[in-house]
Structure formats: structure tokens, C-alpha cells
Write an enzyme that holds these catalytic residues in place. Sequence first.
Site, PDB file in Angstrom:
ATOM      1  CB  CYS A 151       0.204  -9.052  -5.821  1.00 23.62           C
ATOM      2  SG  CYS A 151      -1.226  -9.204  -4.769  1.00 23.62           S
TER       3      CYS A 151
ATOM      4  CE  LYS B   8       7.357   3.919   3.063  1.00 31.15           C
ATOM      5  NZ  LYS B   8       7.145   4.184   1.602  1.00 31.15           N
TER       6      LYS B   8
HETATM    7  P1  NAD Z   1       8.125  -1.887  -3.789  1.00 32.26           P
HETATM    8  O1  NAD Z   1       8.762  -3.089  -3.180  1.00 32.26           O
HETATM    9  O2  NAD Z   1       8.924  -1.061  -4.728  1.00 32.26           O
HETATM   10  O3  NAD Z   1       7.632  -0.867  -2.635  1.00 32.26           O
HETATM   11  C1  NAD Z   1       6.874  -1.308  -1.534  1.00 32.26           C
HETATM   12  C2  NAD Z   1       7.173  -0.420  -0.341  1.00 32.26           C
HETATM   13  O4  NAD Z   1       8.554  -0.557   0.008  1.00 32.26           O
HETATM   14  C3  NAD Z   1       6.929   1.068  -0.603  1.00 32.26           C
HETATM   15  O5  NAD Z   1       6.326   1.633   0.526  1.00 32.26           O
HETATM   16  C4  NAD Z   1       8.329   1.617  -0.828  1.00 32.26           C
HETATM   17  O6  NAD Z   1       8.471   2.946  -0.418  1.00 32.26           O
HETATM   18  C5  NAD Z   1       9.194   0.724   0.037  1.00 32.26           C
HETATM   19  N1  NAD Z   1      10.552   0.545  -0.508  1.00 32.26           N
HETATM   20  C6  NAD Z   1      10.933   0.619  -1.810  1.00 32.26           C
HETATM   21  N2  NAD Z   1      12.259   0.393  -1.923  1.00 32.26           N
HETATM   22  C7  NAD Z   1      12.725   0.182  -0.672  1.00 32.26           C
HETATM   23  C8  NAD Z   1      14.015  -0.123  -0.139  1.00 32.26           C
HETATM   24  N3  NAD Z   1      15.098  -0.232  -0.922  1.00 32.26           N
HETATM   25  N4  NAD Z   1      14.133  -0.293   1.186  1.00 32.26           N
HETATM   26  C9  NAD Z   1      13.063  -0.195   1.989  1.00 32.26           C
HETATM   27  N5  NAD Z   1      11.816   0.090   1.535  1.00 32.26           N
HETATM   28  C10 NAD Z   1      11.641   0.262   0.230  1.00 32.26           C
HETATM   29  O7  NAD Z   1       6.762  -2.389  -4.461  1.00 32.26           O
HETATM   30  P2  NAD Z   1       5.765  -1.563  -5.400  1.00 32.26           P
HETATM   31  O8  NAD Z   1       6.401  -1.368  -6.729  1.00 32.26           O
HETATM   32  O9  NAD Z   1       5.224  -0.399  -4.695  1.00 32.26           O
HETATM   33  O10 NAD Z   1       4.573  -2.620  -5.545  1.00 32.26           O
HETATM   34  C11 NAD Z   1       4.540  -3.635  -6.497  1.00 32.26           C
HETATM   35  C12 NAD Z   1       5.023  -4.951  -5.931  1.00 32.26           C
HETATM   36  O11 NAD Z   1       4.246  -5.306  -4.798  1.00 32.26           O
HETATM   37  C13 NAD Z   1       4.861  -6.103  -6.906  1.00 32.26           C
HETATM   38  O12 NAD Z   1       5.993  -6.937  -6.810  1.00 32.26           O
HETATM   39  C14 NAD Z   1       3.620  -6.825  -6.416  1.00 32.26           C
HETATM   40  O13 NAD Z   1       3.532  -8.189  -6.748  1.00 32.26           O
HETATM   41  C15 NAD Z   1       3.787  -6.651  -4.943  1.00 32.26           C
HETATM   42  N6  NAD Z   1       2.522  -6.832  -4.251  1.00 32.26           N
HETATM   43  C16 NAD Z   1       2.362  -7.964  -3.519  1.00 32.26           C
HETATM   44  C17 NAD Z   1       1.159  -8.210  -2.883  1.00 32.26           C
HETATM   45  C18 NAD Z   1       0.970  -9.431  -2.063  1.00 32.26           C
HETATM   46  O14 NAD Z   1       0.044  -9.469  -1.274  1.00 32.26           O
HETATM   47  N7  NAD Z   1       1.793 -10.440  -2.184  1.00 32.26           N
HETATM   48  C19 NAD Z   1       0.122  -7.270  -2.988  1.00 32.26           C
HETATM   49  C20 NAD Z   1       0.331  -6.109  -3.742  1.00 32.26           C
HETATM   50  C21 NAD Z   1       1.548  -5.910  -4.360  1.00 32.26           C
END
Ligand code: NAD
Length: 498
Positions: free
Chosen positions: A281, A173
Site C-alpha cells: 500500500c 480475520k
Molecule cells: P481486500 O479489500 O480484497 O481484502 C481485505 C480483507 O477484506 C480480507 O480479509 C478479505 O477477506 C475481506 N473482504 C474481501 N471482500 C470483502 C467483502 N465484500 N466484504 C467484507 N469483507 C471482504 O484487500 P486485499 O486485496 O487483501 O489487499 C490489498 C488492498 O489492501 C490494496 O488496496 C492495498 O492498498 C490495501 N492495503 C492498504 C493498507 C493501508 O494501510 N492503507 C495496507 C495494506 C494494504
Amino acid sequence: MREIGHFIGGKPVAGKSGRTSNVYNPATGEVQATVALASVEEIRAAVENAKAAQPKWAATNPQRRARVFFKFVELLNKHMDELATMLSKEHGKTVEDSKGDIIRGLEVCEFVCGIPHLQKGEFTEGAGPAIDMYSIRQPVGVGAGITPFNFPAMIPMWMFAPAIACGNAFILKPSERDPSLPIRLAELMIEAGLPAGILNVVNGDKAAVDAILTDPDIAAVSFVGSTPIARYVYGTAAMNGKRAQCFGGAKNHMIIMPDADLDQAVNALMGAGYGSAGERCMAVSVAVPVGEETANRLVEKLVPKIESLRIGPYTDDKADLGPLVTKDAYNRVNGLIDRGVEEGAKLVVDGRGFKLQGYEDGYFVGGTLFDHVKPEMDIYKTEIFGPVLSVVRAKNYEEALDLPMKHEYGNGVAIYTRDGDAARDFASRINIGMIGVNVPIPVPLAYHSFGGWKASSFGDLNQHGTDSIKFWTRTKTITARWPSGIKDGAEFVMPTMK
Ligand code: NAD
């Protein structure tokens, strides 16, 4: 308008829920496509396909499973330009940076080409009289991955490559903000010889995620995204009896010791702070120079470099960074810069109001630098996820070490120094998952494991490396005794090796 659907059972499938979301070109602000948002029924259909295909795939010998990845790596290389352009068009990052995103995923696929060796079990001959004991690693069944927008190639491959190589079927997803590339990866996996139903891509939002987290046939869930959602996914998956590994946000510090090569540290900060517009990240968002003199020299060297950053659309092959991913991200980052000013941090370079001729509606933010940031400020505590670097001045090494130690997040950290003793002490004492010594973005290579500590990670097994093989398999231990070792009569006492 192009509508991006799903990829289920080895082919593209149109969305049926009637719900869609816009996919923008971040450089222009134009809507370039819509993406279908899956319903519970569509997730179910993908899981049914996966469940039906998985046993045969699990029974395919590991060398044949590996061959799919050998071929897939070849296809990724062959289509690199097309894939990178597709990625940049929805994400906004430069094409060269998109290639880096793809190649880091490709390297995980190279790693899993070793699956015949990686998935081997353990055997003890003669654990007792005519007793042999052996442990095998079997796939969990159907696994799922939920991925963020910022690495639409690398992070899906972090997950589906080891999961599939181990003999699982997979439901991906991806982020609804840049959904085209993950579907293209699934098409290429089919071209590489993967049977239909083993890799399914279902686009969607919270409704799709919740359907995954409660589906009784999904055994394991891998998540990467922001910390509040990581925490939610971890808790919900566990409540529903699933294995889960969930990775969240970050605030990565770079400590610059007085003995560091300052030019190297400045170049490292430029790339790690502003590359990909800070939407990584592992981006460095806090610089901690030790001592006033180091701080003054550091800021003096950073300013002209930040002011001369080349910011442009992905079509500009000389650009250092592109726009942010969405209008929301743009508003959020600008709002946090306003907040830093209100809180009293010194805004040395202001990226607000940056405009690019011909791209006035793009989500561009200029490189921004704050000095004299304090730990109690919101701009220090919050993950900004934009091209904004904060300088927090530390009087000495202990004060510098204390900053990342006390921060909520624990993804990555770096120290710049020539002093081996200081570097060793730092790596040993710091409570953070990935440490760079004169390396600004210490993302481990595919054959080591990636993962942070504290609020950056929930669960105990990391991405890629041998951890990923453990995550996507279950251990089964067999104790076999042959008749020559069996004594007559029943034994009622707990058997031991006494
Ligand atoms: P996000 O949390 O908004 O979304 C991530 C995923 O979760 C997406 O597929 C999205 O559709 C889903 N999602 C969003 N809201 C949701 C909800 N309320 N309930 C269930 N699922 C939901 O993150 P983003 O903005 O796409 O990515 C950026 C974030 O990811 C930053 O915080 C970054 O630090 C983090 N990140 C972490 C790593 C790591 O390895 N630690 C790597 C890359 C990105």
C-alpha cells in the site's frame, strides 16, 4: 489436501461450515491447501471464548501483559526463517521481503512492551476543594481485526499487539489468500504465555466479516484492505455502534525535482515501485519528474534497471521480486497494462507475457514502465497493485504538487530534492498522511502512527504509535471529592470554577 482451520480458545479448530477456499502457491499456480470459511456460528464461538477470557486478562497487571510480548518477540526471532518461508509460500514474495514483513510487526510488539507506561492515565491533585480528578484508559473489551493479503504478518501484529497489550481479547480475520502465518502467530502467542481465548484467528470471507460487524459483543473493529471494502466496513461497523478505523488503497507519487540526486531517486523508485511486485500500500506507482530534462534522464536510467530485474519464486534467494498473489491479480494487472496502451500512454517496458522456465503457470508479471501518463487515464486513477510504474511529466513544482493533491487517494508521497525550502513547502501543503523527503516508502516506525488521508483511511485514529493505545482503550474520568471539601446543603446551580 491440507485444510487450514481456525484458532479458537487457545487451540486449532477445524472449520465446520463446509465452505472452503483454495490457497495457491503463486509461483506454480498449484493449490497447496484449502482454508475453512467461517460461518456466523463459528465467529460467535470465537467471540464467546474471547468474552469469557477478557476480564481476567484486563485485570492482569500491565507488566505481566508486557512480558508476554517480550517473550513473543524472542520467539519471532527464533522462528524467523520458518515463519518467513511459510509466508512466502502463500504470498509469493521473496523470503527476505517476508522477513521485513515480520520484523515490521515485531517492532510493534517491541513498542507495546512499554504498555505499563503507554496505558498510564492522568491525575490532577486539587482540581477543587479536596477534589482530585483522574482519567484512566480501560480496554474496550473484545476487538476485531480484518486484514489484507499483502502483509500477513505485519498488519495482524499492527492490530493485535496494541489491542491485547491494552487488556482486550481479539478476533483476527486474516486474508483467506495467505492464512497460515496468522495462525502460527497465535500459536506462538500462546507459547509466549498468553491465556487461551485472548487471541482467536477465524478464517473466512464476507460472511465472516459481516458476522464480526454485526456481533453485539465486539466493541471495536480495525480494517486494512481495499478502499471499497474499507468504506463498507467503516459504515457497517459504525451503524452497529462499533468504534472503527479502516485503511484503504493508495496511489503513491514520488516527485523528482531537477536538483535531486537522480541515481538515488532511480534506486528508490526501483525498490519502492517493484519490490514485493508492487503489492504494497506504500509502493510508489507514479513518478513525477519536474521538467523535461529530468524526465528524459530519469526514464533513460530506469529502463535498463527494469529490464534487468530478477524475477523468481521465493526459493530463489537472489530474486528481486516474486509473482502476484493470485490468477485474478495476474489477469487484473495484465488487463490494466492493456488499458494503458489503449489509452495512449507510452509503454516503455512491457512486463506482459513474462515467463519463467519451470514456472510457466506461476502468476509472474515483469517490471513495466509507462511514460507520458496523463491524470485522466484509468491507469493513473486506479490502484494497479502490480509491478507497474507510471511516469507523469510535470512542467514545474506547482504542477507536480497538484497531482497527488488532486488524487483520490492520500496514503503516502515522496519528494526527492536537495532543496530544503521545497521539501518543507511540500510537507506542509500536501494533503497526504505520510510524507517521505528523500525516503521512498515513508512507513512510520512502530512508535509513530501509520495512516493515510482521503480515500486511504476512514476513521480518525491511526495504526500503532500512541494512536493505537487510544483506539483500543476507552477513557474514564473520575472526579473524587473527600468529605473535608463538601459544603452543607444542596447545590442547584451548575458547578463551575468561577
Ligand atoms: P481486500 O479489500 O480484497 O481484502 C481485505 C480483507 O477484506 C480480507 O480479509 C478479505 O477477506 C475481506 N473482504 C474481501 N471482500 C470483502 C467483502 N465484500 N466484504 C467484507 N469483507 C471482504 O484487500 P486485499 O486485496 O487483501 O489487499 C490489498 C488492498 O489492501 C490494496 O488496496 C492495498 O492498498 C490495501 N492495503 C492498504 C493498507 C493501508 O494501510 N492503507 C495496507 C495494506 C494494504
